[in-house]
Design a protein around this motif. Structure first.
Motif, mmCIF file in Angstrom:
data_model
loop_
_atom_site.group_PDB
_atom_site.id
_atom_site.type_symbol
_atom_site.label_atom_id
_atom_site.label_comp_id
_atom_site.label_asym_id
_atom_site.label_seq_id
_atom_site.Cartn_x
_atom_site.Cartn_y
_atom_site.Cartn_z
ATOM 1 N N ASP A 38 22.426 11.109 4.476
ATOM 2 C CA ASP A 38 22.367 9.776 5.349
ATOM 3 C C ASP A 38 21.377 9.270 6.523
ATOM 4 O OD1 ASP A 38 24.710 8.524 3.536
ATOM 5 O OD2 ASP A 38 26.282 9.638 5.153
ATOM 6 N N GLU A 39 20.477 10.569 5.998
ATOM 7 C CA GLU A 39 19.128 9.933 6.921
ATOM 8 C C GLU A 39 18.142 8.949 6.386
ATOM 9 O OE1 GLU A 39 17.622 13.786 6.996
ATOM 10 O OE2 GLU A 39 19.560 14.915 7.776
ATOM 11 N N PHE A 40 18.850 7.736 6.842
ATOM 12 C CA PHE A 40 18.275 6.584 5.978
ATOM 13 C C PHE A 40 16.132 6.432 7.044
ATOM 14 C CE2 PHE A 40 22.453 5.711 5.217
ATOM 15 C CZ PHE A 40 22.573 5.587 4.439
ATOM 16 N N GLU A 41 16.565 6.573 8.177
ATOM 17 C CA GLU A 41 15.513 6.371 8.314
ATOM 18 C C GLU A 41 13.941 7.181 7.691
ATOM 19 O OE1 GLU A 41 15.737 5.747 13.014
ATOM 20 O OE2 GLU A 41 16.104 4.039 12.561
ATOM 21 N N GLN A 42 14.007 8.525 7.659
ATOM 22 C CA GLN A 42 13.461 9.784 7.130
ATOM 23 C C GLN A 42 12.934 9.111 5.725
ATOM 24 O OE1 GLN A 42 14.849 13.451 7.608
ATOM 25 N NE2 GLN A 42 13.219 14.218 6.184
ATOM 26 N N SER A 43 14.586 9.370 5.072
ATOM 27 C CA SER A 43 14.210 8.753 3.340
ATOM 28 C C SER A 43 13.476 7.390 4.070
ATOM 29 C CB SER A 43 15.914 8.406 3.467
ATOM 30 O OG SER A 43 15.565 7.576 1.387
ATOM 31 N N LYS B 10 20.278 -11.059 -5.947
ATOM 32 C CA LYS B 10 21.512 -10.873 -4.462
ATOM 33 C C LYS B 10 20.633 -10.253 -2.973
ATOM 34 C CE LYS B 10 24.555 -7.592 -2.708
ATOM 35 N NZ LYS B 10 25.047 -6.269 -3.036
ATOM 36 N N TRP B 11 19.424 -10.569 -3.211
ATOM 37 C CA TRP B 11 19.479 -10.654 -1.798
ATOM 38 C C TRP B 11 18.521 -11.824 -1.519
ATOM 39 C CZ3 TRP B 11 17.320 -4.665 -2.119
ATOM 40 C CH2 TRP B 11 18.323 -3.669 -2.076
ATOM 41 N N GLN C 234 16.799 0.287 -1.993
ATOM 42 C CA GLN C 234 18.718 0.096 -1.136
ATOM 43 C C GLN C 234 18.602 0.727 0.197
ATOM 44 O OE1 GLN C 234 18.960 1.988 -5.064
ATOM 45 N NE2 GLN C 234 20.385 1.628 -5.361
ATOM 46 N N VAL C 235 17.565 1.551 0.266
ATOM 47 C CA VAL C 235 17.061 2.217 2.026
ATOM 48 C C VAL C 235 16.832 1.238 2.844
ATOM 49 C CG1 VAL C 235 16.236 3.788 3.849
ATOM 50 C CG2 VAL C 235 16.632 4.646 1.384
ATOM 51 N N ARG C 236 16.099 -0.272 2.639
ATOM 52 C CA ARG C 236 16.232 -0.791 3.701
ATOM 53 C C ARG C 236 16.729 -1.670 3.766
ATOM 54 N NH1 ARG C 236 9.779 -2.233 2.154
ATOM 55 N NH2 ARG C 236 8.423 -0.572 4.024
ATOM 56 N N SER C 237 17.377 -1.747 2.608
ATOM 57 C CA SER C 237 18.911 -3.152 2.785
ATOM 58 C C SER C 237 19.957 -2.073 3.913
ATOM 59 C CB SER C 237 20.001 -2.908 0.937
ATOM 60 O OG SER C 237 20.610 -3.346 1.219
ATOM 61 N N LYS C 238 20.235 -0.842 4.441
ATOM 62 C CA LYS C 238 21.130 0.116 4.086
ATOM 63 C C LYS C 238 20.886 -0.092 5.734
ATOM 64 C CE LYS C 238 24.018 2.305 1.759
ATOM 65 N NZ LYS C 238 24.626 2.787 1.945
ATOM 66 N N LEU C 239 19.208 -0.046 6.156
ATOM 67 C CA LEU C 239 18.839 0.113 7.281
ATOM 68 C C LEU C 239 18.667 -1.761 7.924
ATOM 69 C CD1 LEU C 239 16.505 2.111 7.145
ATOM 70 C CD2 LEU C 239 18.231 2.619 8.141
ATOM 71 N N GLY C 240 19.076 -2.834 7.542
ATOM 72 C CA GLY C 240 19.211 -4.434 7.405
ATOM 73 C C GLY C 240 18.432 -4.758 7.471
ATOM 74 N N ASN C 241 17.381 -4.302 6.710
ATOM 75 C CA ASN C 241 15.878 -5.122 6.388
ATOM 76 C C ASN C 241 16.415 -5.634 5.227
ATOM 77 O OD1 ASN C 241 13.333 -5.699 6.395
ATOM 78 N ND2 ASN C 241 12.353 -3.793 6.092
ATOM 79 N N THR C 242 16.656 -6.561 5.106
ATOM 80 C CA THR C 242 16.726 -7.477 3.509
ATOM 81 C C THR C 242 15.419 -8.014 3.439
ATOM 82 O OG1 THR C 242 19.300 -8.134 4.309
ATOM 83 C CG2 THR C 242 18.160 -9.391 2.797
ATOM 84 N N SER C 243 14.753 -8.480 4.004
ATOM 85 C CA SER C 243 13.654 -9.196 3.362
ATOM 86 C C SER C 243 12.737 -8.008 2.759
ATOM 87 C CB SER C 243 12.754 -9.853 4.962
ATOM 88 O OG SER C 243 11.929 -10.290 4.326
ATOM 89 N N GLY C 244 12.949 -7.078 3.861
ATOM 90 C CA GLY C 244 11.445 -6.137 3.339
ATOM 91 C C GLY C 244 12.160 -5.258 1.306
ATOM 92 N N ALA C 245 13.887 -5.260 1.570
ATOM 93 C CA ALA C 245 13.962 -5.002 0.624
ATOM 94 C C ALA C 245 13.923 -5.896 -0.636
ATOM 95 C CB ALA C 245 16.088 -4.661 0.964
ATOM 96 N N SER C 246 13.922 -6.738 -0.716
ATOM 97 C CA SER C 246 14.156 -8.092 -1.815
ATOM 98 C C SER C 246 12.390 -8.098 -2.024
ATOM 99 C CB SER C 246 13.782 -9.307 -1.157
ATOM 100 O OG SER C 246 13.712 -10.320 -1.890
ATOM 101 N N SER C 247 11.490 -7.587 -0.980
ATOM 102 C CA SER C 247 10.109 -7.930 -1.530
ATOM 103 C C SER C 247 9.579 -6.609 -2.235
ATOM 104 C CB SER C 247 9.020 -7.834 -0.272
ATOM 105 O OG SER C 247 7.924 -7.217 -0.313
ATOM 106 N N ASP C 248 10.404 -5.506 -1.824
ATOM 107 C CA ASP C 248 10.738 -4.296 -2.892
ATOM 108 C C ASP C 248 11.221 -4.638 -4.249
ATOM 109 O OD1 ASP C 248 9.299 -2.918 -0.703
ATOM 110 O OD2 ASP C 248 10.878 -1.304 0.101
ATOM 111 N N VAL C 249 12.838 -4.656 -4.148
ATOM 112 C CA VAL C 249 13.194 -4.764 -5.511
ATOM 113 C C VAL C 249 12.009 -6.394 -6.817
ATOM 114 C CG1 VAL C 249 15.186 -4.435 -5.038
ATOM 115 C CG2 VAL C 249 14.776 -6.891 -4.840
#
Length: 341
Positions: free
Chosen positions: A21-26, A90-91, A49-64
């Motif tokens: 659960d160390e999402f920022e380090q991950s 989804k995102w 998936q980590v960025r989604s946990k951190l609330g960065n939906t835009s970054g998560a969408s770009s990554d997938v």
């Protein structure tokens, strides 16, 4: 240590941080893994998936989206490809990017039609997509030539076994569309709500298909056509055959022709022409000179016209000759007889 090995080590460390659960380090470690090797789709998928946990939906969408690009058309990464498409749908939906969401979800549904979450989300996204204007053929004025076929937005992608063609026309009744499949052709006919009928032909396709195993489905925003490849595993670079493909095929056919004409050989054997009559010698020297100094298109035109016309025609105009077979033109008051082996 190579970049690939470095990337893999960082990826494993990032996974451990994620499970703790160390999402920022991950996220930081996944980013370093991508910097070391940006060709691995799983790195982007996990960082998303980590960025989604951190609330960065835009970054998560770009990554997938990047992950789906890297895993597309790779049979050993189909699971990652499906997951990237689903998560992007989804995102993107959450970000109100409905066109992008629907596009990814359609592809995911093609891979796994029974996935309930994909189907449910696609049903929500499709009504919110940007309307596609109904294609209109321009009215034909009296005395004018028939207008070209109406254009329609379409996309295609492929798996090892199939080519999936998506034709985007909205609100088509299921019984208003018909598709005919040929060995290397697809013809779509659509009766529009206005009463008009539009036809869309994809002919010739770049490679052959198995017509009896092809199918189509009318959906709310598109018509999806599944083409069964005659040669599974062969990658299509284009949906339809290009001019370059047709030229290469024509040359291949000429190379196996029963005539076996080789203008290169003729040009190299000029000494043999001394045995010809002076008038014949001059003509052949002229042909040799033209062929020897010609560009590739002119040479193709000379070979194709001579072979297909059975020696009765010789053209240097590839733009004309390349359009179709060259007719046999026997001398006046004579008739061409079919060749029999």
């Amino acid at each position: 240590m190579s970049n690939k090995k470095t990337g893999n080590v960082l990826f494993q460390q990032a996974n451990e941080a994620y499970f703790d659960d160390e999402f920022e380090q991950s996220e930081s470690l996944y980013t370093q893994a991508i910097a070391a090797d940006s060709t691995v789709g799983d790195y982007y998928l996990k960082r998303a998936q980590v960025r989604s946990k951190l609330g960065n939906t835009s970054g998560a969408s770009s990554d997938v989206r990047k992950a789906s690009d890297l895993t597309a058309n790779k049979s050993d990464q189909l699971r990652q490809y499906f997951k990237a498409l689903y998560l992007h749908g989804k995102w993107a939906f959450e970000l109100k990017q409905y066109d992008e969401a629907a596009e990814s979800l359609r592809k995911a549904a093609t891979i796994n039609p029974s996935h309930e979450e994909v189907k449910a989300l696609l049903e929500k996204a499709e009504p919110l997509t940007t309307p596609v204007p109904e294609p209109q053929a321009e009215p034909k004025a009296e005395g004018t030539v028939e207008p070209a076929r109406p254009k329609v937005r379409h996309e295609w992608y492929q798996t090892d076994d199939c080519v999936i063609l998506e034709v985007f026309i909205k609100r088509v009744q299921k019984d208003a569309a018909a598709v005919e499949f040929g060995e290397r052709a697809v013809s779509l006919s659509v009766k529009m709500a206005t009463g008009s009928e539009n036809n869309y032909d994809f002919d010739p396709l770049q490679h052959s298909i198995v017509a009896s195993e092809c199918a189509f489905e009318v959906l709310s925003t598109k018509i999806e056509i599944r083409l069964k490849k005659a040669q599974p595993g062969v990658k299509w670079s284009h949906l339809e055959q290009t001019d370059e493909d047709q030229a290469a095929k024509a040359l291949s056919q000429l190379g196996s022709s029963r005539k076996g004409v080789s203008w290169d050989t003729i040009a190299a054997d000029a000494e043999k022409e001394a045995k010809l009559k002076p008038s014949e010698q001059g003509v052949n020297e002229l042909f040799q000179s033209i062929y020897r100094d010609a560009d590739p298109d002119t040479r193709r035109a000379m070979m194709k016209s001579y072979v297909e016309s059975n020696g009765t025609s010789l053209s240097t105009d590839w733009s004309s000759v390349g359009k179709g077979p060259v007719e046999t033109l026997p001398p006046t008051d004579t008739f061409a007889k079919p060749y029999s082996s």
